[in-house]
Design a protein around this motif. Structure first.
Motif, short mmCIF file in Angstrom:
data_model
loop_
_atom_site.label_atom_id
_atom_site.label_comp_id
_atom_site.label_asym_id
_atom_site.label_seq_id
_atom_site.Cartn_x
_atom_site.Cartn_y
_atom_site.Cartn_z
N UNK A 212 0.81 -1.23 0.00
CA UNK A 212 0.00 0.00 0.00
C UNK A 212 0.84 1.27 0.00
N UNK A 213 2.16 1.12 -0.03
CA UNK A 213 3.04 2.28 0.09
C UNK A 213 2.90 3.27 -1.06
N UNK A 214 2.29 2.87 -2.17
CA UNK A 214 2.15 3.76 -3.32
C UNK A 214 1.28 4.98 -2.99
N UNK A 215 0.35 4.82 -2.04
CA UNK A 215 -0.49 5.96 -1.66
C UNK A 215 0.34 7.06 -1.01
N UNK A 216 1.26 6.67 -0.14
CA UNK A 216 2.13 7.67 0.48
C UNK A 216 3.18 8.18 -0.50
N UNK A 217 3.54 7.35 -1.48
CA UNK A 217 4.45 7.82 -2.52
C UNK A 217 3.85 9.02 -3.24
N UNK A 218 2.56 8.97 -3.50
CA UNK A 218 1.88 10.09 -4.16
C UNK A 218 1.97 11.35 -3.30
N UNK A 219 1.89 11.18 -1.99
CA UNK A 219 2.02 12.33 -1.09
C UNK A 219 3.42 12.91 -1.18
N UNK A 220 4.42 12.04 -1.20
CA UNK A 220 5.82 12.49 -1.25
C UNK A 220 6.12 13.24 -2.54
N UNK A 221 5.74 12.67 -3.68
CA UNK A 221 6.06 13.31 -4.96
C UNK A 221 5.22 14.58 -5.17
N UNK A 222 3.97 14.57 -4.70
CA UNK A 222 3.16 15.79 -4.84
C UNK A 222 3.68 16.87 -3.91
N UNK A 223 4.21 16.47 -2.76
CA UNK A 223 4.81 17.41 -1.82
C UNK A 223 5.97 18.15 -2.50
N UNK B 47 11.95 3.58 -0.47
CA UNK B 47 10.99 3.82 -1.54
C UNK B 47 10.61 5.30 -1.63
N UNK B 48 10.38 5.92 -0.49
CA UNK B 48 10.00 7.34 -0.48
C UNK B 48 11.17 8.23 -0.85
N UNK B 49 12.38 7.83 -0.49
CA UNK B 49 13.57 8.60 -0.88
C UNK B 49 13.76 8.57 -2.39
N UNK B 50 13.48 7.41 -2.99
CA UNK B 50 13.53 7.28 -4.44
C UNK B 50 12.48 8.20 -5.06
N UNK B 51 11.27 8.19 -4.50
CA UNK B 51 10.20 9.06 -4.99
C UNK B 51 10.55 10.53 -4.84
N UNK C 67 4.43 15.50 -10.26
CA UNK C 67 4.11 14.28 -9.52
C UNK C 67 3.73 13.13 -10.44
N UNK C 68 2.91 13.41 -11.46
CA UNK C 68 2.49 12.34 -12.37
C UNK C 68 3.68 11.76 -13.11
N UNK C 69 4.60 12.62 -13.56
CA UNK C 69 5.79 12.16 -14.27
C UNK C 69 6.71 11.39 -13.33
N UNK C 70 6.78 11.83 -12.06
CA UNK C 70 7.63 11.15 -11.09
C UNK C 70 7.14 9.73 -10.83
N UNK C 71 5.82 9.58 -10.65
CA UNK C 71 5.25 8.25 -10.46
C UNK C 71 5.46 7.41 -11.71
N UNK D 201 7.89 7.73 -13.83
CA UNK D 201 9.30 7.38 -13.89
C UNK D 201 9.61 6.19 -12.98
N UNK D 202 8.90 6.13 -11.83
CA UNK D 202 9.08 5.00 -10.92
C UNK D 202 8.66 3.69 -11.59
N UNK D 203 7.53 3.71 -12.30
CA UNK D 203 7.07 2.51 -12.99
C UNK D 203 7.99 2.15 -14.15
N UNK D 204 8.52 3.17 -14.84
CA UNK D 204 9.47 2.90 -15.92
C UNK D 204 10.71 2.22 -15.38
N UNK D 205 11.18 2.68 -14.21
CA UNK D 205 12.35 2.06 -13.58
C UNK D 205 12.05 0.62 -13.21
N UNK D 206 10.83 0.39 -12.67
CA UNK D 206 10.41 -0.96 -12.30
C UNK D 206 10.40 -1.89 -13.51
#
Length: 281
Positions: free
Chosen positions: A71-82, A161-165, A175-179, A181-186
């Protein structure tokens, strides 16, 4: 440290999207308890998950941290939008004008990452402890306190994970591009792993050879912190034994994996600072 954290949480306080995502995240963590109510019925076969041992100590620490990590992806959105909001609303430039150094700015974000990871870990600990005390067949203190290293692995995994984000948020500013980019890396890591399997297909112990290389990639290392717990469950092992299958994998939290992820955390934060320091804001 507390001054920098206060600044960040003050910003999040007035960000409705971040508040909604945080509420959803912690709501979903709490909903792990609903697993106890799930029952499967196939004719004469009946399975109540709470009776299958998933909430037994110490297995519950492994199971719940693995599920919660998904479920960490929800907080990832908070980090990248922040981070993206800092550029959108010009608060980054204003913070620097007000006397905050770029180093302090990155530290404030990193402290926020640690705070989110720590709060999540404590939350999972409380939920797991309550569920275990209700449903576990083993309530001896020595059993309850064993395997707590999964909580440490969960904390390290979230920080990584959040540091990567955070780094991606600074890199691409949206934020959308950051998320994305995370999936592209995956996907890139998965493709590289597939390539290694093809490259070593004629070598004995191909899987071990591939794992020995992939363990140093960031997302793979984070995944290795908490291995899947399902094949560790007694019911699954019993079913496998009846079919002549055995599980020999190790489920323990390995120090080398913690070290690899810790190195990546340092790299991500350092690159974030180096990138911000180089940019003309």
């Amino acid at each position: 440290m507390f001054r920098l954290l206060t600044i960040e949480f003050h910003k999040l306080k007035y960000n409705k999207a971040s508040k909604v995502l945080s509420i959803i995240y912690f709501g979903l963590l709490t909903s792990i308890a609903l697993i106890a109510a799930i029952k499967f019925e196939f004719g004469d076969f009946k399975l109540h998950l709470a009776d299958a041992g998933i909430f037994n100590f110490p297995y519950i620490w492994h199971f719940n941290t693995y599920i919660a990590a998904i479920l960490k992806f929800f907080l990832l959105l908070v980090i990248v939008s922040m981070m993206s909001n800092e550029y959108s609303y010009k608060t980054l430039k204003q913070n620097l004008i007000d006397g905050l150094s770029k180093k302090e700015f990155i530290l404030s974000k990193f402290y926020t990452v640690i705070a989110f990871a720590a709060i999540s870990t404590v939350f999972v600990f409380i939920v797991s402890l309550v569920l275990g005390l209700i449903y576990s067949d083993y309530n001896e203190l020595a059993i309850i306190t064993s395997d707590l290293e999964y909580l440490l692995a969960f904390f390290i995994k979230l920080v990584g994970f959040f540091s990567f984000g955070l780094f991606l948020g600074i890199l691409v500013k949206r934020s959308a591009f950051a998320v994305g980019a995370m999936f592209v890396w995956l996907i890139a890591e998965s493709m590289f792993k597939g390539y290694l399997y093809w490259q070593f297909k004629d070598i004995e112990n191909t899987g071990d050879r591939v794992d020995s290389i992939m363990q140093f990639s960031p997302l793979e290392a984070m995944t290795n912190l908490i291995k899947e717990p399902f094949s560790r469950l007694g019911a699954v092992r019993s079913a496998a034994n009846t079919m002549g299958e055995t599980f020999t994998k190790s489920y323990s939290v390995e120090f080398t994996t913690i070290l690899v992820v810790s190195v990546w955390i340092f790299i991500f934060i350092y690159l974030s600072y180096a990138l911000l320091k180089k940019r003309d804001l």
